[in-house]
Design a protein around this motif. Structure first.
Motif, PDB file in Angstrom:
ATOM      1  N   ARG A   1     -17.011 -12.837   2.631  1.00 14.59           N
ATOM      2  CA  ARG A   1     -17.585 -14.121   2.221  1.00 14.59           C
ATOM      3  C   ARG A   1     -18.193 -14.031   0.830  1.00 14.59           C
ATOM      4  O   ARG A   1     -18.093 -14.981   0.030  1.00 14.59           O
ATOM      5  CB  ARG A   1     -18.636 -14.564   3.245  1.00 14.59           C
ATOM      6  N   VAL A   2     -18.817 -12.901   0.530  1.00 17.79           N
ATOM      7  CA  VAL A   2     -19.355 -12.707  -0.819  1.00 17.79           C
ATOM      8  C   VAL A   2     -18.224 -12.713  -1.841  1.00 17.79           C
ATOM      9  O   VAL A   2     -18.335 -13.331  -2.922  1.00 17.79           O
ATOM     10  CB  VAL A   2     -20.163 -11.397  -0.888  1.00 17.79           C
TER      11      VAL A   2
ATOM     12  N   ALA B   1     -18.567  -6.223  -8.779  1.00 17.22           N
ATOM     13  CA  ALA B   1     -17.353  -6.849  -9.294  1.00 17.22           C
ATOM     14  C   ALA B   1     -16.421  -7.227  -8.148  1.00 17.22           C
ATOM     15  O   ALA B   1     -16.360  -6.557  -7.122  1.00 17.22           O
ATOM     16  CB  ALA B   1     -16.644  -5.910 -10.268  1.00 17.22           C
ATOM     17  N   VAL B   2     -15.687  -8.328  -8.354  1.00 14.02           N
ATOM     18  CA  VAL B   2     -14.823  -8.854  -7.289  1.00 14.02           C
ATOM     19  C   VAL B   2     -13.760  -7.832  -6.889  1.00 14.02           C
ATOM     20  O   VAL B   2     -13.568  -7.542  -5.702  1.00 14.02           O
ATOM     21  CB  VAL B   2     -14.168 -10.172  -7.748  1.00 14.02           C
ATOM     22  N   LEU B   3     -13.052  -7.290  -7.848  1.00 14.99           N
ATOM     23  CA  LEU B   3     -11.980  -6.348  -7.536  1.00 14.99           C
ATOM     24  C   LEU B   3     -12.514  -5.074  -6.902  1.00 14.99           C
ATOM     25  O   LEU B   3     -11.862  -4.472  -6.053  1.00 14.99           O
ATOM     26  CB  LEU B   3     -11.178  -6.022  -8.798  1.00 14.99           C
ATOM     27  N   ASP B   4     -13.704  -4.651  -7.323  1.00 18.27           N
ATOM     28  CA  ASP B   4     -14.315  -3.474  -6.700  1.00 18.27           C
ATOM     29  C   ASP B   4     -14.573  -3.724  -5.216  1.00 18.27           C
ATOM     30  O   ASP B   4     -14.339  -2.845  -4.376  1.00 18.27           O
ATOM     31  CB  ASP B   4     -15.629  -3.130  -7.400  1.00 18.27           C
TER      32      ASP B   4
ATOM     33  N   ALA C   1     -16.119 -14.070 -17.306  1.00 16.72           N
ATOM     34  CA  ALA C   1     -15.258 -14.089 -16.121  1.00 16.72           C
ATOM     35  C   ALA C   1     -14.624 -12.720 -15.890  1.00 16.72           C
ATOM     36  O   ALA C   1     -14.505 -12.265 -14.753  1.00 16.72           O
ATOM     37  CB  ALA C   1     -14.179 -15.162 -16.280  1.00 16.72           C
ATOM     38  N   ALA C   2     -14.236 -12.047 -16.980  1.00 19.45           N
ATOM     39  CA  ALA C   2     -13.638 -10.708 -16.841  1.00 19.45           C
ATOM     40  C   ALA C   2     -14.653  -9.718 -16.282  1.00 19.45           C
ATOM     41  O   ALA C   2     -14.318  -8.872 -15.437  1.00 19.45           O
ATOM     42  CB  ALA C   2     -13.114 -10.229 -18.192  1.00 19.45           C
ATOM     43  N   ASP C   3     -15.911  -9.809 -16.753  1.00 14.09           N
ATOM     44  CA  ASP C   3     -16.951  -8.938 -16.207  1.00 14.09           C
ATOM     45  C   ASP C   3     -17.197  -9.232 -14.733  1.00 14.09           C
ATOM     46  O   ASP C   3     -17.423  -8.315 -13.937  1.00 14.09           O
ATOM     47  CB  ASP C   3     -18.246  -9.118 -16.989  1.00 14.09           C
ATOM     48  N   LEU C   4     -17.170 -10.501 -14.362  1.00 16.98           N
ATOM     49  CA  LEU C   4     -17.378 -10.879 -12.969  1.00 16.98           C
ATOM     50  C   LEU C   4     -16.241 -10.369 -12.095  1.00 16.98           C
ATOM     51  O   LEU C   4     -16.455  -9.951 -10.957  1.00 16.98           O
ATOM     52  CB  LEU C   4     -17.495 -12.401 -12.858  1.00 16.98           C
TER      53      LEU C   4
ATOM     54  N   VAL D   1     -15.121 -15.335  -6.187  1.00 18.26           N
ATOM     55  CA  VAL D   1     -13.861 -15.875  -6.696  1.00 18.26           C
ATOM     56  C   VAL D   1     -14.054 -17.314  -7.159  1.00 18.26           C
ATOM     57  O   VAL D   1     -13.527 -17.740  -8.197  1.00 18.26           O
ATOM     58  CB  VAL D   1     -12.762 -15.776  -5.624  1.00 18.26           C
ATOM     59  N   VAL D   2     -14.808 -18.086  -6.381  1.00 14.60           N
ATOM     60  CA  VAL D   2     -15.114 -19.463  -6.793  1.00 14.60           C
ATOM     61  C   VAL D   2     -15.892 -19.466  -8.107  1.00 14.60           C
ATOM     62  O   VAL D   2     -15.611 -20.258  -9.031  1.00 14.60           O
ATOM     63  CB  VAL D   2     -15.900 -20.194  -5.687  1.00 14.60           C
ATOM     64  N   ALA D   3     -16.885 -18.571  -8.214  1.00 17.30           N
ATOM     65  CA  ALA D   3     -17.663 -18.488  -9.454  1.00 17.30           C
ATOM     66  C   ALA D   3     -16.785 -18.074 -10.623  1.00 17.30           C
ATOM     67  O   ALA D   3     -16.933 -18.580 -11.756  1.00 17.30           O
ATOM     68  CB  ALA D   3     -18.812 -17.504  -9.273  1.00 17.30           C
ATOM     69  N   TYR D   4     -15.856 -17.159 -10.361  1.00 18.70           N
ATOM     70  CA  TYR D   4     -14.914 -16.738 -11.418  1.00 18.70           C
ATOM     71  C   TYR D   4     -14.074 -17.915 -11.885  1.00 18.70           C
ATOM     72  O   TYR D   4     -13.901 -18.144 -13.100  1.00 18.70           O
ATOM     73  CB  TYR D   4     -14.030 -15.613 -10.890  1.00 18.70           C
ATOM     74  N   GLY D   5     -13.560 -18.684 -10.938  1.00 21.51           N
ATOM     75  CA  GLY D   5     -12.760 -19.845 -11.317  1.00 21.51           C
ATOM     76  C   GLY D   5     -13.563 -20.871 -12.095  1.00 21.51           C
ATOM     77  O   GLY D   5     -13.050 -21.488 -13.048  1.00 21.51           O
ATOM     78  N   ASP D   6     -14.816 -21.060 -11.710  1.00 19.36           N
ATOM     79  CA  ASP D   6     -15.666 -22.013 -12.441  1.00 19.36           C
ATOM     80  C   ASP D   6     -15.891 -21.564 -13.884  1.00 19.36           C
ATOM     81  O   ASP D   6     -15.907 -22.393 -14.814  1.00 19.36           O
ATOM     82  CB  ASP D   6     -17.012 -22.167 -11.727  1.00 19.36           C
TER      83      ASP D   6
END
Length: 373
Positions: free
Chosen positions: A145-146, A201-204, A178-181, A151-156
């Motif tokens: 969920r986090v 980070a999202v990918l992490d 966005a890249a840092d996020l 991902v939503v924040a990245y898209g925004d």
């Protein structure tokens, strides 16, 4: 030397106990032959009891293996597939955003386009599918969920950069944030490894979930202590059942002068069921190992255009390995042979009960003798 002497002594004791055990199996005790009625009444209870214990242990061992196949096929593999799709789709979306907003000759003059939006939508949908698989624990569900929120924040943030594309400063700042996020701050910004410095980070986070699920897949594909313990106990119990059944057949031949076909027919399913379930369990476990090897390759799939096809190829291989083991067929077989063997065990007890009816117990014979006197 002491260890070798202990093993040799144990071997001599076992060898010496062999004839005594066989004598008990065929109804010959220290005081000679046991009464026919007492022997048959005891065996009509002992043999079905041993059979039911052996069948229960076999069913437990096989059910554990089969449940692992089902969890791999319907939960872990789909979850790993969804996480891999989300990870690669986010990487491709970031590459497309950087191309449109930073590196292209017309950067800042055109919108992001449908390619970026489709990649971002694919990532969100993949994460939703992972949540529906049921493969995650409560902690992992919270982590997912986090990730979905990030991902939503990245898209925004990418959308904000797109809306301010006329300004080079705002556009570049939005893409960099966005890249840092998405992937953590760069080494030049932190002076250390970005993945160690920015664990949020999202990918992490996605890679962490993938690593946990791969470990769970490896655990599911290994022989569990429950399976090994139940299988070993089932083998010993079945061997004891077979040993006593043979001894009972010898007793019937020597004492009653008959060859009991009914006893053999009843005992045969009990003796064959562990063999069938062992073959099925071993075959399914081999399929589990193949699936584990196939999904392990998902960790090497990067954010390239061929990623979706590579992910589907790996997961299809995993599904094929499990399907080749035919878990559904073996589950149906277990559902048939175990009850059939239970009926055979009851048939053994009923057969011995019928054989023992003409032979009254010793106490009953004494009472009749005293009454006639």
């Amino acid at each position: 030397m002491r260890g070798e002497e202990w093993v040799m002594a144990l071997g001599r004791r076992v060898a010496a106990a062999g004839p005594e055990l066989w004598a008990r199996a065929v109804g010959r005790g220290p005081r000679g032959r046991r009464p026919t009625a007492a022997f048959l009444r005891r065996r009509m209870l002992v043999l079905p009891a041993l059979a039911f214990v052996a069948l229960s242990l076999c069913a437990t061992a096989y059910a554990d293996v089969h449940d692992r196949s089902e969890r791999l096929r319907h939960r872990c593999v789909p979850a790993l597939e969804g996480l891999a799709h989300a990870r690669t789709a986010l990487g491709l979306a970031q590459a497309q955003a950087e191309l449109r907003l930073l590196t292209a000759a017309q950067a800042g003059q055109v919108e992001l386009g449908e390619t970026y939006r489709s990649r971002l939508t694919e990532a969100s949908q993949s994460l939703n599918r992972v949540a529906l698989t049921g493969a995650l624990s409560r902690g992992q569900e919270q982590e997912l969920r986090v990730v979905s929120g990030l991902v939503v924040a990245y898209g925004d943030k990418i959308a904000w950069a797109d809306r301010n594309r006329a300004s080079d400063v705002l556009r570049e700042a939005g893409v960099a944030y966005a890249a840092d996020l998405l992937d953590g701050p760069s080494d030049t910004d932190t002076g250390t490894s970005g993945r160690e410095q920015e664990p949020t980070a999202v990918l992490d986070r996605i890679e962490g979930l993938e690593s946990q699920l791969r470990q769970e897949t490896a655990d599911l594909a290994a022989w569990s202590p429950l399976t090994l313990t139940a299988a070993a106990a089932a083998a010993l119990t079945t061997a004891l059942f077979g040993f006593l059944t043979v001894g009972t057949a010898v007793f019937l031949r020597d004492r009653l002068r008959l060859v009991s076909v009914q006893l053999a027919v009843g005992a045969l399913p009990v003796l064959l069921t562990p063999v069938l379930l062992a073959v099925g369990g071993a075959q399914e476990q081999g399929g589990q190992r193949g699936a584990r090897t196939a999904v392990a390759g998902l960790a090497d799939v990067g954010a390239v255009r061929a990623a979706p096809r590579a992910i589907e190829k790996a997961t299809d291989t995993a599904y094929d390995r499990i399907s080749e083991a035919d878990p559904d067929g073996w589950a149906l077989t277990a559902g048939i042979v175990v009850p059939a063997a239970g009926v055979g065990a009851l048939a053994c007890g009923v057969t011995l009960y019928l054989y023992g009816r003409p032979y009254p117990a010793a106490r009953t014979a004494r009472r009749r003798k005293y009454t006639e006197a």
